[in-house]
Motif scaffolding. Structure first.
Motif, PDB file in Angstrom:
ATOM      1  N   ARG A  64    -134.469   7.294  41.161  1.00  0.00           N
ATOM      2  CA  ARG A  64    -135.131   6.893  40.767  1.00  0.00           C
ATOM      3  C   ARG A  64    -136.200   6.295  41.859  1.00  0.00           C
ATOM      4  O   ARG A  64    -135.896   6.063  43.079  1.00  0.00           O
ATOM      5  N   ASN A  65    -136.477   5.060  41.344  1.00  0.00           N
ATOM      6  CA  ASN A  65    -137.788   5.647  42.265  1.00  0.00           C
ATOM      7  C   ASN A  65    -138.441   3.306  41.454  1.00  0.00           C
ATOM      8  O   ASN A  65    -138.934   2.935  40.552  1.00  0.00           O
ATOM      9  N   VAL A  66    -138.303   2.582  42.471  1.00  0.00           N
ATOM     10  CA  VAL A  66    -138.370   1.596  42.525  1.00  0.00           C
ATOM     11  C   VAL A  66    -138.973   0.811  43.431  1.00  0.00           C
ATOM     12  O   VAL A  66    -138.495   0.313  44.779  1.00  0.00           O
ATOM     13  N   ALA A  67    -139.757  -0.561  43.124  1.00  0.00           N
ATOM     14  CA  ALA A  67    -140.503  -1.020  44.310  1.00  0.00           C
ATOM     15  C   ALA A  67    -139.838  -2.883  44.040  1.00  0.00           C
ATOM     16  O   ALA A  67    -139.568  -3.181  42.770  1.00  0.00           O
ATOM     17  N   ILE A  68    -139.356  -3.395  45.100  1.00  0.00           N
ATOM     18  CA  ILE A  68    -139.191  -5.183  45.039  1.00  0.00           C
ATOM     19  C   ILE A  68    -140.367  -5.660  45.491  1.00  0.00           C
ATOM     20  O   ILE A  68    -141.444  -5.530  46.332  1.00  0.00           O
ATOM     21  N   ILE A  69    -140.533  -6.329  44.568  1.00  0.00           N
ATOM     22  CA  ILE A  69    -141.497  -7.854  44.915  1.00  0.00           C
ATOM     23  C   ILE A  69    -140.712  -8.437  44.398  1.00  0.00           C
ATOM     24  O   ILE A  69    -140.389  -9.556  44.005  1.00  0.00           O
ATOM     25  N   ALA A  70    -142.030 -10.127  44.876  1.00  0.00           N
ATOM     26  CA  ALA A  70    -141.854 -11.205  45.138  1.00  0.00           C
ATOM     27  C   ALA A  70    -142.864 -12.042  46.160  1.00  0.00           C
ATOM     28  O   ALA A  70    -143.876 -11.756  47.058  1.00  0.00           O
ATOM     29  N   HIS A  71    -143.185 -13.403  45.760  1.00  0.00           N
ATOM     30  CA  HIS A  71    -143.594 -14.355  46.557  1.00  0.00           C
ATOM     31  C   HIS A  71    -142.635 -14.156  48.077  1.00  0.00           C
ATOM     32  O   HIS A  71    -141.719 -13.787  48.193  1.00  0.00           O
TER      33      HIS A  71
ATOM     34  N   GLU B 284    -148.191   2.308  43.381  1.00  0.00           N
ATOM     35  CA  GLU B 284    -148.222   3.505  42.724  1.00  0.00           C
ATOM     36  C   GLU B 284    -147.238   4.798  43.070  1.00  0.00           C
ATOM     37  O   GLU B 284    -146.906   6.108  42.877  1.00  0.00           O
ATOM     38  N   MET B 285    -146.633   4.719  43.728  1.00  0.00           N
ATOM     39  CA  MET B 285    -145.477   5.555  44.408  1.00  0.00           C
ATOM     40  C   MET B 285    -144.160   5.326  43.250  1.00  0.00           C
ATOM     41  O   MET B 285    -142.513   6.160  43.676  1.00  0.00           O
ATOM     42  N   VAL B 286    -143.822   4.438  42.453  1.00  0.00           N
ATOM     43  CA  VAL B 286    -142.652   3.937  41.829  1.00  0.00           C
ATOM     44  C   VAL B 286    -142.459   3.944  40.251  1.00  0.00           C
ATOM     45  O   VAL B 286    -143.381   3.975  39.704  1.00  0.00           O
ATOM     46  N   ASP B 287    -141.839   3.844  39.899  1.00  0.00           N
ATOM     47  CA  ASP B 287    -141.468   3.910  38.033  1.00  0.00           C
ATOM     48  C   ASP B 287    -141.268   2.449  37.290  1.00  0.00           C
ATOM     49  O   ASP B 287    -141.095   2.324  36.103  1.00  0.00           O
ATOM     50  N   GLY B 288    -140.717   1.699  37.484  1.00  0.00           N
ATOM     51  CA  GLY B 288    -140.582   0.458  38.472  1.00  0.00           C
ATOM     52  C   GLY B 288    -140.132  -0.745  39.413  1.00  0.00           C
ATOM     53  O   GLY B 288    -140.531  -0.539  40.143  1.00  0.00           O
TER      54      GLY B 288
ATOM     55  N   LEU C  77    -122.938  -5.554  44.407  1.00  0.00           N
ATOM     56  CA  LEU C  77    -124.168  -5.957  43.522  1.00  0.00           C
ATOM     57  C   LEU C  77    -123.820  -4.335  43.029  1.00  0.00           C
ATOM     58  O   LEU C  77    -125.562  -4.039  42.106  1.00  0.00           O
ATOM     59  N   ARG C  78    -123.223  -4.306  42.907  1.00  0.00           N
ATOM     60  CA  ARG C  78    -123.039  -3.660  41.528  1.00  0.00           C
ATOM     61  C   ARG C  78    -123.649  -3.606  39.837  1.00  0.00           C
ATOM     62  O   ARG C  78    -124.857  -3.074  39.197  1.00  0.00           O
ATOM     63  N   PRO C  79    -123.774  -4.581  38.974  1.00  0.00           N
ATOM     64  CA  PRO C  79    -124.493  -4.893  38.900  1.00  0.00           C
ATOM     65  C   PRO C  79    -125.842  -4.885  38.268  1.00  0.00           C
ATOM     66  O   PRO C  79    -126.349  -4.655  37.303  1.00  0.00           O
ATOM     67  N   LEU C  80    -126.760  -5.201  39.850  1.00  0.00           N
ATOM     68  CA  LEU C  80    -128.049  -4.892  39.631  1.00  0.00           C
ATOM     69  C   LEU C  80    -128.510  -3.264  39.479  1.00  0.00           C
ATOM     70  O   LEU C  80    -129.166  -3.215  39.761  1.00  0.00           O
ATOM     71  N   LEU C  81    -126.942  -3.542  40.482  1.00  0.00           N
ATOM     72  CA  LEU C  81    -127.732  -1.530  40.800  1.00  0.00           C
ATOM     73  C   LEU C  81    -127.262  -0.257  38.740  1.00  0.00           C
ATOM     74  O   LEU C  81    -128.178   0.230  38.617  1.00  0.00           O
ATOM     75  N   GLU C  82    -126.510  -0.639  38.645  1.00  0.00           N
ATOM     76  CA  GLU C  82    -126.576  -0.179  36.925  1.00  0.00           C
ATOM     77  C   GLU C  82    -127.993  -1.096  36.545  1.00  0.00           C
ATOM     78  O   GLU C  82    -128.185   0.219  35.503  1.00  0.00           O
ATOM     79  N   THR C  83    -127.987  -2.155  35.929  1.00  0.00           N
ATOM     80  CA  THR C  83    -129.241  -2.954  35.706  1.00  0.00           C
ATOM     81  C   THR C  83    -130.797  -1.707  36.117  1.00  0.00           C
ATOM     82  O   THR C  83    -131.297  -0.949  35.363  1.00  0.00           O
ATOM     83  N   ILE C  84    -130.773  -1.600  37.567  1.00  0.00           N
ATOM     84  CA  ILE C  84    -131.656  -0.696  37.176  1.00  0.00           C
ATOM     85  C   ILE C  84    -132.039   0.502  36.839  1.00  0.00           C
ATOM     86  O   ILE C  84    -132.741   1.460  36.260  1.00  0.00           O
ATOM     87  N   LEU C  85    -130.958   1.410  36.801  1.00  0.00           N
ATOM     88  CA  LEU C  85    -130.334   2.889  36.618  1.00  0.00           C
ATOM     89  C   LEU C  85    -130.876   2.827  35.433  1.00  0.00           C
ATOM     90  O   LEU C  85    -131.603   3.579  33.959  1.00  0.00           O
ATOM     91  N   LYS C  86    -130.405   1.619  33.903  1.00  0.00           N
ATOM     92  CA  LYS C  86    -130.918   1.447  33.118  1.00  0.00           C
ATOM     93  C   LYS C  86    -132.183   1.248  32.310  1.00  0.00           C
ATOM     94  O   LYS C  86    -132.656   1.402  31.520  1.00  0.00           O
ATOM     95  N   THR C  87    -132.462   0.858  33.371  1.00  0.00           N
ATOM     96  CA  THR C  87    -133.836  -0.443  32.885  1.00  0.00           C
ATOM     97  C   THR C  87    -135.516   0.541  33.334  1.00  0.00           C
ATOM     98  O   THR C  87    -136.799   1.036  33.263  1.00  0.00           O
ATOM     99  N   VAL C  88    -135.177   0.913  34.987  1.00  0.00           N
ATOM    100  CA  VAL C  88    -135.926   2.184  35.522  1.00  0.00           C
ATOM    101  C   VAL C  88    -136.287   3.583  35.091  1.00  0.00           C
ATOM    102  O   VAL C  88    -135.003   4.077  35.161  1.00  0.00           O
ATOM    103  N   PRO C  89    -136.906   4.113  34.289  1.00  0.00           N
ATOM    104  CA  PRO C  89    -137.141   5.581  33.503  1.00  0.00           C
ATOM    105  C   PRO C  89    -136.735   6.510  35.144  1.00  0.00           C
ATOM    106  O   PRO C  89    -137.995   6.525  36.178  1.00  0.00           O
ATOM    107  N   ALA C  90    -136.024   7.735  34.749  1.00  0.00           N
ATOM    108  CA  ALA C  90    -136.284   8.570  35.784  1.00  0.00           C
ATOM    109  C   ALA C  90    -137.395   9.039  35.942  1.00  0.00           C
ATOM    110  O   ALA C  90    -138.185   9.117  35.115  1.00  0.00           O
ATOM    111  N   PRO C  91    -138.154   9.230  36.632  1.00  0.00           N
ATOM    112  CA  PRO C  91    -139.246  10.030  37.079  1.00  0.00           C
ATOM    113  C   PRO C  91    -139.520  11.879  35.990  1.00  0.00           C
ATOM    114  O   PRO C  91    -138.388  12.666  35.525  1.00  0.00           O
ATOM    115  N   SER C  92    -140.143  11.231  35.567  1.00  0.00           N
ATOM    116  CA  SER C  92    -140.858  12.663  34.387  1.00  0.00           C
ATOM    117  C   SER C  92    -141.462  13.958  34.713  1.00  0.00           C
ATOM    118  O   SER C  92    -143.028  13.384  35.682  1.00  0.00           O
TER     119      SER C  92
END
Length: 621
Positions: free
Chosen positions: A8-15, A96-100, A198-213
């Protein structure tokens, strides 16, 4: 289309300061990257000295976290992005590097201008979003209200009605990054999440962010999204592989920005494991890798198959809105502390910055030893100057100016969205300050806690020099954040700095005797013993006009005894300006001399006679 379920490729964005880097720290600890007794700095991803000093992220960086889910081991490539809008180019490259994305929002402060900026970019790329309400254990948290504000922000940013339903169906995780805990159920305001990790957060990432296609058997396509350097391998290109496989030692097609294609050899291939890059023989679709062997490769270019060189679209970022002039140091004290003082060295350094920083522009000016440098904001340009200073450069930096555009035959200027949080008693003075800068009040909200939030649209040039005055008037209690909003027609002349400068009229060392007399005239920037020269600004005048003063005056000693003995006088400590404060202080006819050992403000024309002639010409015109 095939997918890679183990990645999974994910970026953390925020103020800025909403807890991105702290959350990455917690993920690294809980994934077993560090030993239990290992001594690790906080905010381990902020590796630059400036990032640690300022407490902000300047460069986007990626790390890899191994997590064992119910379906097996998964590698999470996490990209930590800057929160400050001045470094928005880093955010756009990271997306440009991530899927979610993980969108972090402070449980007390809520969505702020940079939250709007980074979320707008993510929605534009149609990336799935996981909302993380962070810092839920703050005593002043207001979780339900913050979630509602975030929904309103999504609705405000979604222009396409057909996309509303899908984009608004985002999962919400309630977390305390500092405590390393997360929960899918809302916690009471000020309470910790019920889960202990942080298991709930990591499991949510796996369900929400799509795997690279990817397409089976498709030719290689790898996009260069960032640059780095190694003392052993030279320039490293950080790439996201979209199709095909990339092997160490392979010959690939280098699709350049100008449309040409060149055959090159990948001499080394590195992948990220935790915080380290380790050698790899090959990498596949979805992997984020670093390659060596192409010394002139730049951001936005593509590595492709030699037989099918199909380039990916070049990365485009928002245009610059602020500019400064940077040139060689021409003061009488030049060359005393820096080792890099020539125009050739300065120009080479600025050109090198444009290679790795896609949001910086360097333009020539009428003078061969001065260049115009354009960027996203004052902080970004000040960081560049500070880095050059630490590298041994001596340079002269002009007053920040806005970059205008001509639209339909009329001059347009950038307008910023400003969010201000102040105690109730300072609302009047802040309103007065912004009224002078032709600001428009969009919204005022009283939280009922003694604090008021004000939302304004302000011409960007009205914010140059505003922060220092704002902090003075609010006794350091106010918070101000701003981000580029749009271009609007030129708003007319704005009020400049209300007070003039105290300008030294000769070269020499500052004396305590002179300071005693001058401190009645205004605020001093120099202390006894400081070396000054004609045209250097030694303080801020209490009146509107500039005043030439003798800061080196000495008390004449005689053998005549005074009937009244010398009385003890207290010297007010000099006000030491940081680089950002010095740039904000400048007027149009002033600039900042930056050396490794000193920051001095000076007049463009050092000679008092030359300045008088210029003023006389201006009065005639």
């Amino acid at each position: 289309m095939a997918t890679r379920s183990d990645l999974r490729n994910v970026a953390i964005i925020a103020h800025v300061d909403h807890g991105k880097t702290t959350l990455v720290d917690a993920m690294l600890w809980q994934s077993g990257v560090f030993r239990e007794n290992q001594d690790v700095n906080e905010r381990v991803m902020d590796s630059m000295d400036l990032e640690r000093e300022k407490g902000i992220t300047i460069l986007a960086k990626n790390t890899a976290v191994r997590w064992v889910s119910d379906d097996g081991p998964v590698t999470l490539n996490i990209v930590d992005t800057p929160g400050h809008a001045d470094f928005g180019g880093e955010v756009e490259r990271a997306l440009e590097m991530v899927d979610g994305v993980l969108l972090l929002v402070d449980a007390s402060e809520g969505p702020l201008p940079q939250t709007r900026f980074v979320l707008r970019k993510a929605l534009h790329k149609k990336l799935p979003v996981v909302l993380v309400v962070n810092k839920v254990d703050r005593p002043d948290s207001r979780i339900s209200e913050i979630v509602d504000q975030t929904y309103e922000l999504f609705l405000d940013l979604l222009d396409d009605p057909q996309a509303d339903t899908a984009a608004l169906d985002f999962p919400i995780v309630y977390a305390s990054a500092r405590a390393g805990r997360a929960s899918l159920t809302q916690t009471p305001d000020g309470g910790l999440p019920e889960e202990t990790d942080l298991r709930p957060l990591l499991e949510t990432i796996l369900k929400t962010v799509p795997a690279p296609s990817y397409t089976e058997g498709a030719p290689l396509q790898a996009h260069v999204t960032n640059l780095d350097a190694s003392p052993y391998l030279g320039r490293l290109a950080l790439c996201r592989i979209h199709q095909g496989r990339l092997q160490r030692g392979a010959t690939v097609a280098w699709c350049r920005r100008d449309g040409t294609v060149e055959k090159v050899k990948v001499t080394d291939l590195l992948i990220t494991e935790a915080l380290d890059r380790v050698p790899a023989d090959e990498a596949g679709p979805g992997d984020i890798v670093a390659i060596a062997g192409i010394p002139e490769i730049t951001i936005g270019e593509t590595l492709a198959d030699v037989d099918a060189p199909n380039p990916l679209p070049v990365i485009h970022v928002d245009e610059p809105s602020i500019s400064v002039t940077i040139g060689i140091n021409t003061s009488p004290l030049s060359g005393q502390s820096g080792s890099k003082v020539t125009a050739r060295l300065v120009k080479n350094r600025l050109d090198a910055e444009t290679i790795g920083n896609v949001s910086i522009r360097v333009l020539d000016t009428e003078r061969p030893e001065v260049w115009e440098v354009q960027g996203r904001g004052e902080l970004q340009l000040a960081v560049l100057v500070e880095i050059m200073r630490r590298e041994g450069f001596e340079i002269t930096v002009g007053k920040p100016q806005v970059v205008t555009r001509e639209i339909d035959g009329k001059v347009h200027e950038p307008v910023e969205r400003v969010t201000i949080d102040v105690p109730e008693e300072y609302v009047g003075v802040v309103t007065q300050l912004l009224g002078l800068r032709k600001a428009r009040l969009e919204q005022m909200v009283n939280h009922g806690t003694g604090w008021v939030r004000l939302d304004y649209l302000v011409p960007a040039r009205g914010l140059i020099g505003f922060r220092t005055e704002f902090l003075t008037e609010t006794r350091g209690t106010g918070l101000v954040h701003h981000v580029f909003e749009k271009y609007e027609p030129w708003a007319g002349e704005l009020r400049t700095r209300p007070r003039g400068s105290l300008v030294a009229d000769r070269r020499g060392a500052v004396t305590a005797y002179a300071c005693f007399n001058l401190q009645e005239r205004g605020t001093l920037f120099v202390k006894p013993g400081t070396e000054v020269y004609e045209g250097m600004i030694v303080g801020e005048n209490s009146r509107q006009d500039d005043m030439d003063v003798n800061a080196c005056r000495e008390k004449k000693l005689t053998n005549v005894r005074s009937s009244t003995a010398d009385e003890l006088e207290r010297l007010v400590p000099a006000k030491e300006l940081s680089l950002e404060q010095a740039l904000e202080f400048c007027r149009e006819d002033e600039c900042v001399e930056v050396t490794p050992n000193a920051i001095r403000i000076r007049k463009m024309a050092l000679s008092q006679t030359d300045r008088e002639k210029s003023r006389a010409r201006a009065r005639k015109n």
